[in-house]
Design a protein around this motif. Structure first.
Motif, PDB file in Angstrom:
ATOM      1  N   TYR A  10       0.833  -1.135   0.194  1.00 13.78           N
ATOM      2  CA  TYR A  10       0.009   0.008  -0.061  1.00 13.78           C
ATOM      3  C   TYR A  10       0.887   1.117   0.050  1.00 13.78           C
ATOM      4  N   HIS A 114      -8.617   3.724   2.228  1.00  8.99           N
ATOM      5  CA  HIS A 114      -7.509   4.956   2.369  1.00  8.99           C
ATOM      6  C   HIS A 114      -7.404   5.452   1.305  1.00  8.99           C
ATOM      7  N   HIS A 117      -4.209   6.596  -1.653  1.00 19.32           N
ATOM      8  CA  HIS A 117      -3.480   5.377  -1.590  1.00 19.32           C
ATOM      9  C   HIS A 117      -3.783   4.330  -2.587  1.00 19.32           C
ATOM     10  N   VAL A 153       3.436   2.756   2.574  1.00 27.53           N
ATOM     11  CA  VAL A 153       2.933   2.911   4.271  1.00 27.53           C
ATOM     12  C   VAL A 153       2.913   1.556   4.836  1.00 27.53           C
ATOM     13  N   CYS A 154       2.642   0.347   3.844  1.00 27.21           N
ATOM     14  CA  CYS A 154       2.432  -0.713   4.548  1.00 27.21           C
ATOM     15  C   CYS A 154       2.732  -1.971   3.361  1.00 27.21           C
ATOM     16  N   LEU A 169       5.577  -1.166   7.950  1.00 25.15           N
ATOM     17  CA  LEU A 169       4.426  -0.471   8.501  1.00 25.15           C
ATOM     18  C   LEU A 169       4.862   0.896   9.189  1.00 25.15           C
ATOM     19  N   ASN A 170       4.197   2.101   8.565  1.00 25.50           N
ATOM     20  CA  ASN A 170       4.312   3.222   8.927  1.00 25.50           C
ATOM     21  C   ASN A 170       5.784   3.567   9.016  1.00 25.50           C
ATOM     22  N   VAL A 190      -6.185  -0.055   8.925  1.00 22.82           N
ATOM     23  CA  VAL A 190      -5.830   1.004   8.016  1.00 22.82           C
ATOM     24  C   VAL A 190      -5.774   2.599   8.538  1.00 22.82           C
ATOM     25  N   THR A 192      -4.953   3.180  11.049  1.00 22.55           N
ATOM     26  CA  THR A 192      -3.525   3.625  11.944  1.00 22.55           C
ATOM     27  C   THR A 192      -2.611   3.982  10.853  1.00 22.55           C
ATOM     28  N   TRP A 193      -2.701   3.867   9.633  1.00 29.05           N
ATOM     29  CA  TRP A 193      -1.283   4.197   8.761  1.00 29.05           C
ATOM     30  C   TRP A 193      -1.212   5.794   8.755  1.00 29.05           C
ATOM     31  N   ASP A 194      -0.253   6.110   8.800  1.00 32.05           N
ATOM     32  CA  ASP A 194       0.465   7.368   8.389  1.00 32.05           C
ATOM     33  C   ASP A 194      -0.053   7.879   7.021  1.00 32.05           C
ATOM     34  N   ASP A 195      -0.339   9.139   6.828  1.00 30.54           N
ATOM     35  CA  ASP A 195      -0.662   9.700   5.571  1.00 30.54           C
ATOM     36  C   ASP A 195       0.436  10.069   4.936  1.00 30.54           C
TER      37      ASP A 195
END
Length: 195
Positions: A10, A114, A117, A153-154, A169-170, A190, A192-195
Motif C-alpha cells: 500500500y 484509504h 493510496h 506505508v504498509c 508499517l508506517n 488501515v 492507523t496508517w500514516d498519511d
C-alpha cells in the motif's frame, strides 16, 4: 482450488510510477518480452519489462481502474528459493539470484478504505509458489525492499486467513500479525496508517 498467497504493498498513489520503476529493477536482466508501455492516472507514462494479460500491447490506465501485470522477479537464493529452483530446473544468474514467475500483480490506483493510496497486490501463480512466499526470507526482503523504495506505508504477506503478516508499517520494519484485507478489523487497522 489452490493457494493464492501474495504480498500487498500500500503506497501513496503519487508513487505508483516510482514503484513500477523499482519493480523493473527486479526483473530478469535478459529481454524475454517486448517492453510494455503503461499510461498511469494523470497521464504519466512508464515502460516495464512485463506483459499484461500475457500481451505487450500498450495499457491505458489514465482514467483509473486497475493495472494487471504478469511479472517475473529475481530473488536471492536462500534455502527455500534454492529448493524451489531445484524442483523447477531453474539456474541462478551470475549474482546468485533466481527467477521466480509468473507473479501476478494487480495495481489498484485508489483504495476505497484509504483514499490517496494505491495497492500493488503480487499473487503467486501456484500453490507451490504460495508456500515459497510464506517460507522464504529472501522473498520477504525483496517485497519489503520494494515497499520501502516506493515510499509505501504498509507491506503485508496475505496467506488467505483472518490475519496477514506485516513486514513494513508506517516507515519501519515490522513482523506482526495484523487483520487481513477482507477480515473484520482491517478498516480499523488501515486507520492507523500514516498519511
Amino acid at each position: 482450488m489452490g493457494l493464492d498467497y501474495g504480498y500487498q504493498i500500500y503506497l501513496p498513489a503519487r508513487n505508483v510510477a516510482r514503484a513500477l520503476g523499482e519493480l523493473t529493477r527486479l526483473a530478469p536482466p535478459h529481454d524475454r518480452v517486448p517492453p510494455l508501455a503503461v499510461t498511469l492516472p494523470g497521464g504519466e507514462r512508464v515502460t516495464v519489462p512485463f506483459t499484461s494479460g500475457f500481451k505487450s500491447e500498450p495499457v491505458d490506465c489514465s482514467a483509473g481502474g486497475s493495472l494487471d501485470l504478469d511479472t517475473s522477479i529475481m530473488f536471492g537464493a536462500d534455502d527455500a528459493v534454492r529448493a524451489y529452483a531445484d524442483g523447477n530446473g531453474l539456474v541462478p544468474d551470475g549474482l546468485g539470484r533466481l527467477q521466480v514467475g509468473y507473479i501476478y500483480m494487480m495495481g489498484t490506483f485508489e483504495s476505497p478504505l484509504h483514499p490517496r493510496h494505491a495497492l500493488l497486490d503480487f499473487t503467486a501463480a501456484t500453490s507451490e509458489m504460495s508456500r515459497l512466499f510464506e517460507r522464504s526470507a529472501s522473498i520477504r526482503e525483496v517485497f519489503t525492499g520494494l515497499a520501502v523504495a516506493s515510499g509505501a506505508v504498509c507491506c503485508l504477506l496475505d496467506t488467505e486467513s483472518e490475519t496477514a503478516r506485516a513486514t513494513w508499517l508506517n516507515g519501519r520494519p515490522a513482523d506482526e500479525a495484523v487483520p487481513a484485507m477482507f477480515s473484520e478489523g482491517f478498516r480499523d487497522f488501515v486507520a492507523t496508517w500514516d498519511d
